[in-house]
Write a protein that holds these residues in place. Structure first.
Motif, PDB file in Angstrom:
ATOM      1  N   UNK A 231      10.906 -29.314 -13.008  1.00  0.00           N
ATOM      2  CA  UNK A 231       9.602 -29.583 -13.626  1.00  0.00           C
ATOM      3  C   UNK A 231       8.442 -28.859 -12.936  1.00  0.00           C
ATOM      4  N   UNK A 232       8.717 -27.657 -12.441  1.00  0.00           N
ATOM      5  CA  UNK A 232       7.649 -26.877 -11.840  1.00  0.00           C
ATOM      6  C   UNK A 232       7.075 -27.467 -10.575  1.00  0.00           C
ATOM      7  N   UNK A 233       7.857 -28.255  -9.879  1.00  0.00           N
ATOM      8  CA  UNK A 233       7.403 -28.847  -8.604  1.00  0.00           C
ATOM      9  C   UNK A 233       7.656 -27.819  -7.485  1.00  0.00           C
ATOM     10  N   UNK A 234       6.745 -26.871  -7.384  1.00  0.00           N
ATOM     11  CA  UNK A 234       6.939 -25.735  -6.482  1.00  0.00           C
ATOM     12  C   UNK A 234       6.613 -26.109  -5.039  1.00  0.00           C
ATOM     13  N   UNK A 235       7.530 -25.795  -4.157  1.00  0.00           N
ATOM     14  CA  UNK A 235       7.289 -25.953  -2.731  1.00  0.00           C
ATOM     15  C   UNK A 235       8.022 -24.827  -2.007  1.00  0.00           C
ATOM     16  N   UNK A 236       7.294 -24.092  -1.194  1.00  0.00           N
ATOM     17  CA  UNK A 236       7.890 -23.006  -0.431  1.00  0.00           C
ATOM     18  C   UNK A 236       8.260 -21.787  -1.245  1.00  0.00           C
ATOM     19  N   UNK A 237       7.901 -21.754  -2.519  1.00  0.00           N
ATOM     20  CA  UNK A 237       8.346 -20.663  -3.391  1.00  0.00           C
ATOM     21  C   UNK A 237       7.425 -19.456  -3.347  1.00  0.00           C
ATOM     22  N   UNK A 238       6.129 -19.689  -3.136  1.00  0.00           N
ATOM     23  CA  UNK A 238       5.161 -18.594  -3.153  1.00  0.00           C
ATOM     24  C   UNK A 238       4.970 -18.047  -1.741  1.00  0.00           C
ATOM     25  N   UNK A 239       4.876 -16.730  -1.643  1.00  0.00           N
ATOM     26  CA  UNK A 239       4.707 -16.086  -0.341  1.00  0.00           C
ATOM     27  C   UNK A 239       3.601 -15.038  -0.425  1.00  0.00           C
ATOM     28  N   UNK A 240       3.033 -14.719   0.722  1.00  0.00           N
ATOM     29  CA  UNK A 240       2.033 -13.651   0.782  1.00  0.00           C
ATOM     30  C   UNK A 240       2.558 -12.547   1.680  1.00  0.00           C
ATOM     31  N   UNK A 241       2.085 -11.348   1.431  1.00  0.00           N
ATOM     32  CA  UNK A 241       2.535 -10.182   2.196  1.00  0.00           C
ATOM     33  C   UNK A 241       1.370  -9.224   2.370  1.00  0.00           C
ATOM     34  N   UNK A 242       1.418  -8.395   3.390  1.00  0.00           N
ATOM     35  CA  UNK A 242       0.411  -7.344   3.509  1.00  0.00           C
ATOM     36  C   UNK A 242       0.673  -6.269   2.458  1.00  0.00           C
ATOM     37  N   UNK A 243      -0.275  -5.387   2.216  1.00  0.00           N
ATOM     38  CA  UNK A 243       0.003  -4.250   1.317  1.00  0.00           C
ATOM     39  C   UNK A 243       1.096  -3.375   1.946  1.00  0.00           C
ATOM     40  N   UNK A 244       2.270  -3.390   1.349  1.00  0.00           N
ATOM     41  CA  UNK A 244       3.396  -2.700   1.977  1.00  0.00           C
ATOM     42  C   UNK A 244       3.199  -1.186   2.018  1.00  0.00           C
ATOM     43  N   UNK A 245       2.426  -0.649   1.072  1.00  0.00           N
ATOM     44  CA  UNK A 245       2.165   0.785   1.114  1.00  0.00           C
ATOM     45  C   UNK A 245       1.335   1.149   2.348  1.00  0.00           C
ATOM     46  N   UNK A 246       0.347   0.318   2.654  1.00  0.00           N
ATOM     47  CA  UNK A 246      -0.484   0.582   3.834  1.00  0.00           C
ATOM     48  C   UNK A 246       0.293   0.310   5.119  1.00  0.00           C
ATOM     49  N   UNK A 247       1.139  -0.717   5.097  1.00  0.00           N
ATOM     50  CA  UNK A 247       1.967  -0.999   6.268  1.00  0.00           C
ATOM     51  C   UNK A 247       2.889   0.177   6.572  1.00  0.00           C
ATOM     52  N   UNK A 248       3.483   0.744   5.519  1.00  0.00           N
ATOM     53  CA  UNK A 248       4.359   1.906   5.709  1.00  0.00           C
ATOM     54  C   UNK A 248       3.600   3.055   6.365  1.00  0.00           C
ATOM     55  N   UNK A 249       2.362   3.291   5.930  1.00  0.00           N
ATOM     56  CA  UNK A 249       1.558   4.375   6.502  1.00  0.00           C
ATOM     57  C   UNK A 249       1.281   4.132   7.980  1.00  0.00           C
ATOM     58  N   UNK A 250       1.052   2.864   8.344  1.00  0.00           N
ATOM     59  CA  UNK A 250       0.806   2.551   9.752  1.00  0.00           C
ATOM     60  C   UNK A 250       2.020   2.851  10.614  1.00  0.00           C
ATOM     61  N   UNK A 251       3.188   2.714  10.062  1.00  0.00           N
ATOM     62  CA  UNK A 251       4.420   3.029  10.788  1.00  0.00           C
ATOM     63  C   UNK A 251       4.689   4.535  10.840  1.00  0.00           C
ATOM     64  N   UNK A 252       3.960   5.314  10.057  1.00  0.00           N
ATOM     65  CA  UNK A 252       4.202   6.753  10.006  1.00  0.00           C
ATOM     66  C   UNK A 252       5.051   7.180   8.832  1.00  0.00           C
ATOM     67  N   UNK A 253       5.357   6.235   7.942  1.00  0.00           N
ATOM     68  CA  UNK A 253       6.085   6.541   6.711  1.00  0.00           C
ATOM     69  C   UNK A 253       5.081   6.855   5.608  1.00  0.00           C
ATOM     70  N   UNK A 254       5.566   7.095   4.421  1.00  0.00           N
ATOM     71  CA  UNK A 254       4.708   7.351   3.270  1.00  0.00           C
ATOM     72  C   UNK A 254       4.657   6.090   2.417  1.00  0.00           C
ATOM     73  N   UNK A 255       3.467   5.695   1.993  1.00  0.00           N
ATOM     74  CA  UNK A 255       3.324   4.484   1.200  1.00  0.00           C
ATOM     75  C   UNK A 255       2.672   4.747  -0.141  1.00  0.00           C
ATOM     76  N   UNK A 256       3.119   4.024  -1.164  1.00  0.00           N
ATOM     77  CA  UNK A 256       2.570   4.137  -2.511  1.00  0.00           C
ATOM     78  C   UNK A 256       2.425   2.721  -3.081  1.00  0.00           C
ATOM     79  N   UNK A 257       1.430   2.533  -3.916  1.00  0.00           N
ATOM     80  CA  UNK A 257       1.272   1.277  -4.647  1.00  0.00           C
ATOM     81  C   UNK A 257       1.296   1.595  -6.131  1.00  0.00           C
ATOM     82  N   UNK A 258       1.970   0.753  -6.901  1.00  0.00           N
ATOM     83  CA  UNK A 258       2.075   0.959  -8.344  1.00  0.00           C
ATOM     84  C   UNK A 258       1.755  -0.332  -9.081  1.00  0.00           C
ATOM     85  N   UNK A 259       0.743  -0.275  -9.949  1.00  0.00           N
ATOM     86  CA  UNK A 259       0.388  -1.413 -10.798  1.00  0.00           C
ATOM     87  C   UNK A 259       0.804  -1.200 -12.242  1.00  0.00           C
TER      88      UNK A 259
END
Length: 562
Positions: A491-519
């Protein structure tokens, strides 16, 4: 005879096995091994940031290359306990891995010493076999035994504990034995009478199906399974996770079957009168152990190299203990003696038409117009843009489970999944191992945002060692499978289901990888094309509709009435 330390002897034994890569995390318990690896120019050491993900790299490398994966946990205690998830995953996938862990000095055992844990007991249930070296002079013998056991049918991971004092003690050693002197070789043929009966049963079938699994995929013998299917004019289906066992473009290939497969392959299994299971257990992911997913009236011919797997979940008409490609050749040869092989023509022609209609409909019905990216549109974009020689790795989770049979695998060894362990956090790390095994092929790793968040530290590994994979993060801001179950059955009793994350494209760039975002899907296609040629490890953060969830295990919640 040469006098060297146990740590040097361990590395010499790895060299004798022609070990190409050792994945590992340095630790003080195994400094003698690491010092010996410094001089081992034939072995490439890949330093990882977590022993779990390092084991996934070894897993992906072993599956893709056909060699043995090697993981070295440099520290006893916490260094080795981090191996547990990776080795349990490898055991479920029957991946040959030699895991080596530093261990407490033998004089400190049972004294509540620093970082003490019973590593022998810990690894025993999650490996084929676990050893603890009792003395330095036994080290080469046990390393070689580890490779032998890991590669003996049925393959799987093993673990060797090397105590600190064993690694540092000097001992005399003779020449290392060549692997061919103790490693299993050759194939096992099926009994002649069983082959004859099985061939006649297939020839007489009106609705035959050949189900292939790892016994065909991992041996690289798609051509032999195809020749057999053509001889009997029978459709081919594959067990889940092995949709690449048969090239996508072959007209007899129906794709993956079962609850997570496609409708055409699944119907074939539900209506077949004779099923030849060739190098597959007919296991959980293919059937949920239910006749809802396989015809209860079908006569099953079960070919397996592991005798205890034959008829384990479903009764069989003929069980053949043998090597899948060898038995396939035997059956094809027998088929040439038979005259009524065209009996299944109507069944097979009907399947071909249905399969083509399904593929056409799959493209036509893909949702590419919604302003929010839908899974079907994303999968079509991947089919359209990713090169045919690419290899995919995947996690578990709702989006990856949807993707598994929505992509096209044009050549064997193009799909690497957690298989029966259902592990989240596998794909990116496994993809790094696959890329090392297949440096000339594009490797695309699909993950949810939760799974990728578990393993982002290995971006450093990818950058430091120039392992240029493309990771597509299907970002829906939640643990999708569990949120779907909460929506559909609680019945939509959500607990622990939603998560947050940093922008993974920007995180990749900080590591020296290439990052892209797609909407949008247009941005996704452009990002994939750019990532494939950017010359760096690449991460594409794709914003996927968080409402596009699906409950795969509806059978588990029948009691909820959903």
């Amino acid at each position: 005879m040469t006098q060297i330390s146990g740590g040097q002897a361990a590395v010499e034994a790895l060299k004798a096995e022609k070990t190409e890569y050792v994945f590992g995390l340095i630790g003080s318990a195994t400094m003698e091994m690491f010092d010996a690896l410094y001089d081992a120019k034939d072995i490439n050491f890949i330093g990882v940031h977590d022993e779990r993900t390092g084991t996934h790299m070894a897993d992906g490398y072993a599956r893709a290359s056909g060699n043995t994966g090697v993981i070295l946990a440099g520290q006893n205690g916490p260094g080795t306990t981090n191996l547990v998830t990776g080795l349990a995953q490898a055991k479920a996938a029957y991946t040959p891995i030699v895991s080596i862990g530093g261990a407490l000095a033998t004089g400190h055992v049972y004294r509540d010493a620093f970082q003490e844990v019973d590593q022998q007991a810990l690894f025993t249930p999650i490996t084929k076999k676990t050893w603890t070296a009792p003395s330095a002079d036994r080290v080469p013998e046990l390393v070689q035994e580890a490779f032998r056991v890991a590669n003996a049918p049925r393959k799987g991971p093993v673990h060797l504990n090397l105590p600190r004092d064993v690694l540092s003690t000097q001992a005399e050693y003779g020449p290392m034995l060549p692997p061919k002197s103790y490693r299993p070789v050759g194939a096992t043929a099926g009994p002649a009478d069983a082959i004859t009966r099985a061939a006649k049963m297939l020839a007489d079938a009106a609705r035959p199906v050949i189900m292939v699994g790892a016994g065909i995929k991992n041996t690289g013998t798609a051509d032999r399974a195809i020749a057999l299917a053509e001889a009997f004019n029978a459709p081919l289906v594959s067990s889940p996770g092995h949709g690449d066992a048969i090239p996508f473009g072959h007209p007899l290939n129906a794709g993956q079957t079962g609850p997570r497969g496609n409708e055409v392959a699944s119907r074939l299994m539900k209506e077949a009168d004779v099923i030849l299971a060739l190098g597959t257990r007919i296991g959980f992911n293919a059937t949920f152990y239910s006749y809802d997913n396989i015809n209860c009236d079908a006569a099953i011919i079960h070919v397996e190299q592991e005798p205890t797997a034959i008829g384990r979940y479903f009764p069989v008409e003929i069980g053949i203990w043998g090597d899948a490609p060898t038995v396939a050749d035997q059956l094809r040869t027998e088929a040439e003696k038979l005259n009524n092989r065209a009996k299944a023509e109507a069944w097979t022609e009907s399947f071909k038409a249905e399969r083509q209609a399904f593929l056409t409909r799959r493209d036509a019905e893909a949702n590419v117009d919604n302003s929010i990216i839908q899974p079907s549109g994303l999968f079509k974009t991947l089919r359209d843009v990713v090169p045919q020689n690419a290899a995919y790795t995947m996690d578990a989770g709702t989006l990856c489970l949807q993707a598994t049979d929505k992509l096209n695998y044009w050549q064997p060894k193009s799909l690497f999944t957690p298989l029966d362990f259902g592990l989240v956090g596998f794909s990116f790390a496994a993809g790094l191992g696959v890329k090392l095994a297949m440096p000339d092929r594009p490797v695309v790793s699909l993950m949810g945002d939760g799974g990728f968040g578990m393993t982002t530290s290995e971006l450093s590994t990818a950058v430091d060692y120039g392992i240029n994979t493309v990771t597509v993060v299907m970002n829906n801001g939640c643990w999708g499978a569990e949120k779907a179950y909460q929506r559909d059955f609680f019945n939509g009793r959500y607990i622990g289901a939603d998560i947050s994350s940093p922008p993974f494209d920007k995180l990749a760039e900080l590591y020296g990888a290439k990052g892209y975002r797609a909407d949008t899907l247009t941005q996704t296609a452009e990002a994939i094309e750019a990532a494939l040629v950017c010359g760096k490890p690449a991460v594409i953060d794709v914003m996927v509709d968080p409402a596009a969830l699906y409950s795969f295990r509806r059978d588990s919640f029948k009691h909820r009435g959903g």
